[in-house]
Design an enzyme around this catalytic site. Structure first.
Site, PDB file in Angstrom:
ATOM      1  N   ASN A 210      -5.865  10.732   4.068  1.00 37.48           N
ATOM      2  CA  ASN A 210      -5.729  10.494   2.740  1.00 37.48           C
ATOM      3  C   ASN A 210      -7.215  10.972   2.171  1.00 37.48           C
ATOM      4  O   ASN A 210      -7.831  11.021   2.983  1.00 37.48           O
ATOM      5  CB  ASN A 210      -5.185   9.044   2.446  1.00 37.48           C
ATOM      6  CG  ASN A 210      -6.191   7.787   3.118  1.00 37.48           C
ATOM      7  OD1 ASN A 210      -7.077   7.860   2.750  1.00 37.48           O
ATOM      8  ND2 ASN A 210      -5.678   7.349   3.975  1.00 37.48           N
ATOM      9  N   LYS A 351       0.643 -11.242   2.562  1.00 37.24           N
ATOM     10  CA  LYS A 351      -0.512 -11.151   3.591  1.00 37.24           C
ATOM     11  C   LYS A 351      -0.943 -12.298   4.016  1.00 37.24           C
ATOM     12  O   LYS A 351      -1.767 -12.410   5.093  1.00 37.24           O
ATOM     13  CB  LYS A 351      -1.370  -9.967   3.441  1.00 37.24           C
ATOM     14  CG  LYS A 351      -0.866  -8.611   2.902  1.00 37.24           C
ATOM     15  CD  LYS A 351      -1.586  -7.481   3.406  1.00 37.24           C
ATOM     16  CE  LYS A 351      -1.311  -6.269   2.870  1.00 37.24           C
ATOM     17  NZ  LYS A 351      -1.427  -4.907   3.877  1.00 37.24           N
TER      18      LYS A 351
END
Ligand code: C5P
Length: 403
Positions: A210, A351
């Site tokens: 990316n 998370k």
């Protein structure tokens, strides 16, 4: 944004061939906003001239303690009282020995003895001179006296030898001077950082990655070091130099795939703060080909993906408690295309981490600028658009308060 605005630096030059790099150092310090006053020993003038230093700094250069241009004829007092720091580059073995004993027989050594400001020395000498017991004794004494030694580094030397004793590059000295002036809010703390992209191999020559440049993570590493922390930087493939490497306070582990990053990070969770800045690939390739996949007529390859482990989530599961405080304090990053605050906060909760930092604006990849939205259980706080180093410093201060 300049990092040495309003700082007055006395730049001392002693006699060594590395003095040819000191004009560049003066320029770098001035670029950061410092005003630079040069003081040279007699030997230094054999390597670089006062005219050069005066032309670059715009200030007359002092070379003698008997200079009568200072009104009360006390240059050693006047110069050191006016300074925020004295930086000596190069620092010769002779000057280090002299300063470690408190001798003062020329202007530079006298103003070091008369100073009430910090002294930083970038030693530079031949490796035998550096390794000599007498020089090591000087270095130890200077350390004990609170003098900061910048380097030296190892490498090729003017005498033709290779070894320890090279002066740090001017940019490294300048970065360490800048770091010296930052608030030491993470002194003694260990900081773990993931940065950059990951690369998921399809075959030995192709892969999926990316646009992450790694700049934000590397800049947070620099800001943490500036704040006094010991840093472990786990970096995906990116071509960035390790920040403040010469301090010896940073360890860098280079990884390629998300799985490698996961393993390296989970093995390093004995730390106080974890910044998950890396742009980790969500999926890896199930079975990367051992050989390059050949182009075969019109057929296109079928690539099967598998989910990668979530590094941040797994680190958050390792959190323990010390003196009533959970550690490591986990900070995630989020780049969202819509509704940043809502999605980032959902991510924070999912998370199980105390803080998440949203990248505001679409143009953050590879850029030196960014703006951040810092979200924790108490709400959100915007850090306005600035250079990544400025943002990183502000973020480090926020996190330091939390721990
Ligand atoms: O899950 P998502 O990619 O949206 O969350 C971004 C945050 O999670 C970042 O801090 C990133 O570094 C971290 N992350 C991770 N491991 C992954 C995916 C994301 O640590 N596999």
């Amino acid at each position: 944004m300049q990092s040495l605005i309003n700082k007055k630096i006395v730049l001392g030059i002693s006699g060594g061939i590395a003095a040819y790099k000191t004009p560049e150092l003066a320029r770098l310090l001035m670029q950061e906003g410092a005003s630079v006053q040069v003081v040279m020993t007699e030997a230094a003038q054999q390597f670089v001239t006062p005219v050069t230093m005066q032309a670059l700094t715009g200030n007359p250069v002092f070379t003698s303690q008997w200079d009568n241009s200072i009104s009360n004829n006390m240059a050693h007092i006047e110069l050191s009282r006016a300074a925020d720091a004295i930086v000596i580059a190069p620092g010769s073995a002779d000057l280090m020995a002299k300063l470690s004993l408190g001798l003062a027989d020329d202007l530079l050594s006298t103003l070091c003895l008369a100073r009430d400001c910090p002294l930083l020395i970038a030693p530079a000498m031949n490796k035998q001179m550096w390794e000599h017991a007498a020089t090591q004794r000087s270095a130890e004494r200077l350390n004990k006296d609170g003098v900061t030694l910048l380097g030296p580094a190892s490498g090729f030397q003017a005498c033709g030898e290779v070894g320890m004793g090279r002066m740090l590059e001017p940019a490294e000295v300048a970065e360490q001077v800048i770091a010296f002036f930052q608030k030491k809010t993470l002194l003694g703390k260990k900081v773990l950082i993931t940065a950059g992209p990951t690369f998921e191999a399809i075959d030995p020559v192709r892969g999926i990655t990316n646009h992450s440049s790694g700049k934000m993570g590397f800049t947070i590493a620099r800001a943490a070091l500036e704040a006094g922390a010991q840093v472990h930087l786990i970096a995906g493939p990116c071509n960035l130099p390790t920040p403040l490497e010469a301090t010896g306070l940073i360890t860098r582990t280079n990884v390629v795939s998300a799985k490698e990053m996961h393993a390296a990070t989970l093995a390093a969770t004995d730390c106080d703060v974890f910044f998950a800045v890396a742009a980790v690939a969500d999926w890896g390739i199930a079975k990367p080909a051992k050989e390059k996949i050949k182009r075969n007529g019109k057929e296109t390859p079928n690539i099967e993906f598998v989910a990668n482990p979530d590094i941040l989530l797994d680190v958050a599961k390792t959190v323990k408690t010390k003196a009533g405080k959970p550690y490591p304090y986990c900070v995630g990053f989020a780049a969202e295309s819509t509704d940043l605050e809502k999605h980032a906060d959902e991510k924070r909760k999912r998370k199980g981490i105390p803080m998440i930092v949203g990248n505001i604006g679409p143009d953050t990849f590879g850029s030196d600028l960014n703006q951040l939205l810092v979200i924790d259980a108490s709400g959100s706080k915007k850090i306005a658009k600035a250079e990544k180093l400025q943002l990183a410093r502000q973020l480090i201060q926020l996190v330091a308060k939390k721990i």
